[in-house]
Design a protein around this motif. Structure first.
Motif, PDB file in Angstrom:
ATOM      1  N   ASP A  55       0.896  -1.161   0.000  1.00  0.00           N
ATOM      2  CA  ASP A  55       0.000   0.000   0.000  1.00  0.00           C
ATOM      3  C   ASP A  55       0.932   1.208   0.000  1.00  0.00           C
ATOM      4  O   ASP A  55       1.407   1.631   1.044  1.00  0.00           O
ATOM      5  CB  ASP A  55      -0.915  -0.015   1.229  1.00  0.00           C
ATOM      6  CG  ASP A  55      -1.856   1.185   1.246  1.00  0.00           C
ATOM      7  OD1 ASP A  55      -2.202   1.700   0.165  1.00  0.00           O
ATOM      8  OD2 ASP A  55      -2.236   1.621   2.353  1.00  0.00           O
ATOM      9  N   TYR A  56       1.228   1.695  -1.200  1.00  0.00           N
ATOM     10  CA  TYR A  56       2.276   2.701  -1.393  1.00  0.00           C
ATOM     11  C   TYR A  56       1.777   4.090  -1.007  1.00  0.00           C
ATOM     12  O   TYR A  56       0.760   4.560  -1.504  1.00  0.00           O
ATOM     13  CB  TYR A  56       2.716   2.709  -2.861  1.00  0.00           C
ATOM     14  CG  TYR A  56       3.938   3.544  -3.129  1.00  0.00           C
ATOM     15  CD1 TYR A  56       5.206   2.976  -3.107  1.00  0.00           C
ATOM     16  CD2 TYR A  56       3.836   4.905  -3.400  1.00  0.00           C
ATOM     17  CE1 TYR A  56       6.338   3.732  -3.347  1.00  0.00           C
ATOM     18  CE2 TYR A  56       4.968   5.671  -3.640  1.00  0.00           C
ATOM     19  CZ  TYR A  56       6.213   5.077  -3.612  1.00  0.00           C
ATOM     20  OH  TYR A  56       7.333   5.832  -3.846  1.00  0.00           O
ATOM     21  N   GLY A  57       2.538   4.725  -0.136  1.00  0.00           N
ATOM     22  CA  GLY A  57       2.204   6.088   0.253  1.00  0.00           C
ATOM     23  C   GLY A  57       3.414   6.987   0.080  1.00  0.00           C
ATOM     24  O   GLY A  57       4.537   6.505  -0.029  1.00  0.00           O
ATOM     25  N   ARG A  58       3.186   8.286   0.036  1.00  0.00           N
ATOM     26  CA  ARG A  58       4.312   9.211  -0.150  1.00  0.00           C
ATOM     27  C   ARG A  58       5.304   9.128   0.995  1.00  0.00           C
ATOM     28  O   ARG A  58       6.506   9.163   0.786  1.00  0.00           O
ATOM     29  CB  ARG A  58       3.794  10.636  -0.282  1.00  0.00           C
ATOM     30  CG  ARG A  58       3.658  11.046  -1.733  1.00  0.00           C
ATOM     31  CD  ARG A  58       3.486  12.525  -1.919  1.00  0.00           C
ATOM     32  NE  ARG A  58       3.623  13.262  -0.670  1.00  0.00           N
ATOM     33  CZ  ARG A  58       2.821  14.245  -0.315  1.00  0.00           C
ATOM     34  NH1 ARG A  58       1.826  14.606  -1.072  1.00  0.00           N
ATOM     35  NH2 ARG A  58       3.017  14.890   0.835  1.00  0.00           N
ATOM     36  N   LYS A  59       4.776   9.040   2.222  1.00  0.00           N
ATOM     37  CA  LYS A  59       5.662   9.009   3.386  1.00  0.00           C
ATOM     38  C   LYS A  59       5.903   7.598   3.911  1.00  0.00           C
ATOM     39  O   LYS A  59       7.007   7.247   4.294  1.00  0.00           O
ATOM     40  CB  LYS A  59       5.061   9.847   4.518  1.00  0.00           C
ATOM     41  CG  LYS A  59       4.978  11.329   4.191  1.00  0.00           C
ATOM     42  CD  LYS A  59       4.516  12.109   5.410  1.00  0.00           C
ATOM     43  CE  LYS A  59       4.398  13.581   5.080  1.00  0.00           C
ATOM     44  NZ  LYS A  59       3.100  14.126   5.493  1.00  0.00           N
ATOM     45  N   ARG A  60       4.810   6.817   3.973  1.00  0.00           N
ATOM     46  CA  ARG A  60       4.853   5.489   4.576  1.00  0.00           C
ATOM     47  C   ARG A  60       4.218   4.493   3.638  1.00  0.00           C
ATOM     48  O   ARG A  60       3.264   4.821   2.954  1.00  0.00           O
ATOM     49  CB  ARG A  60       3.972   5.470   5.842  1.00  0.00           C
ATOM     50  CG  ARG A  60       4.624   5.751   7.133  1.00  0.00           C
ATOM     51  CD  ARG A  60       3.584   5.629   8.243  1.00  0.00           C
ATOM     52  NE  ARG A  60       2.238   5.959   7.764  1.00  0.00           N
ATOM     53  CZ  ARG A  60       1.747   7.191   7.706  1.00  0.00           C
ATOM     54  NH1 ARG A  60       2.448   8.211   8.098  1.00  0.00           N
ATOM     55  NH2 ARG A  60       0.514   7.405   7.246  1.00  0.00           N
TER      56      ARG A  60
END
Length: 141
Positions: free
Chosen positions: A11-16
């Motif tokens: 679950d790709y996120g900008r920060k995490r």
């Protein structure tokens, strides 16, 4: 002889980024961890030295109208880098439109206290697990 390699979901996120994996028999999806996104590639390479991974599933962020959402512009370069670093690894996108809603519902159903439900890292990890589960479900039929 049964399959003995895992499927890993992101679950790709900008920060995490939340990460989930199946067991080696590919029966159960479990949340693995959440890593700072800038450390994601190192984490994946290290994990794959220890565990056999058959494919990587990445949550595909879409809006309700089915168009890619904002985060897709961060995911595409990551996928391209993944294909360079791991050219033989199949990488697939899975629609993740409802995963964060489902993650919150799962946390509520699991009786997690409000403080735990506000733990964004936990939400990301559960979201990755749901992405993986939906992939596994779709493969059954």
């Amino acid at each position: 002889m049964p399959v003995m390699s895992r499927i890993l979901a992101i679950d790709y996120g900008r920060k995490r980024t939340g990460i989930a994996v199946t067991d080696p028999m590919q029966i159960i999806a479990n949340g693995l961890t959440t890593v700072p996104t800038h450390q994601l590639m190192d984490f994946l390479l290290k994990y794959m030295q220890q565990e056999k991974v058959e494919r990587i599933i990445i949550g595909h962020p879409k809006q309700m109208n089915n168009e890619d959402s904002e985060n897709m512009k961060n995911i595409i370069p990551f996928m391209n880098r993944l294909k360079k670093v791991l050219p033989d690894m199949p990488v697939e996108l899975v629609d993740e439109r409802f995963t964060s809603v489902l993650a919150h519902q799962a946390m509520l159903a699991g009786g997690l206290k409000k403080k735990a439900r506000q733990d964004k890292a936990l939400v990301d990890e559960i979201s990755a697990t749901i992405i993986l589960q939906s992939y596994m479900e779709s493969r059954k039929y």
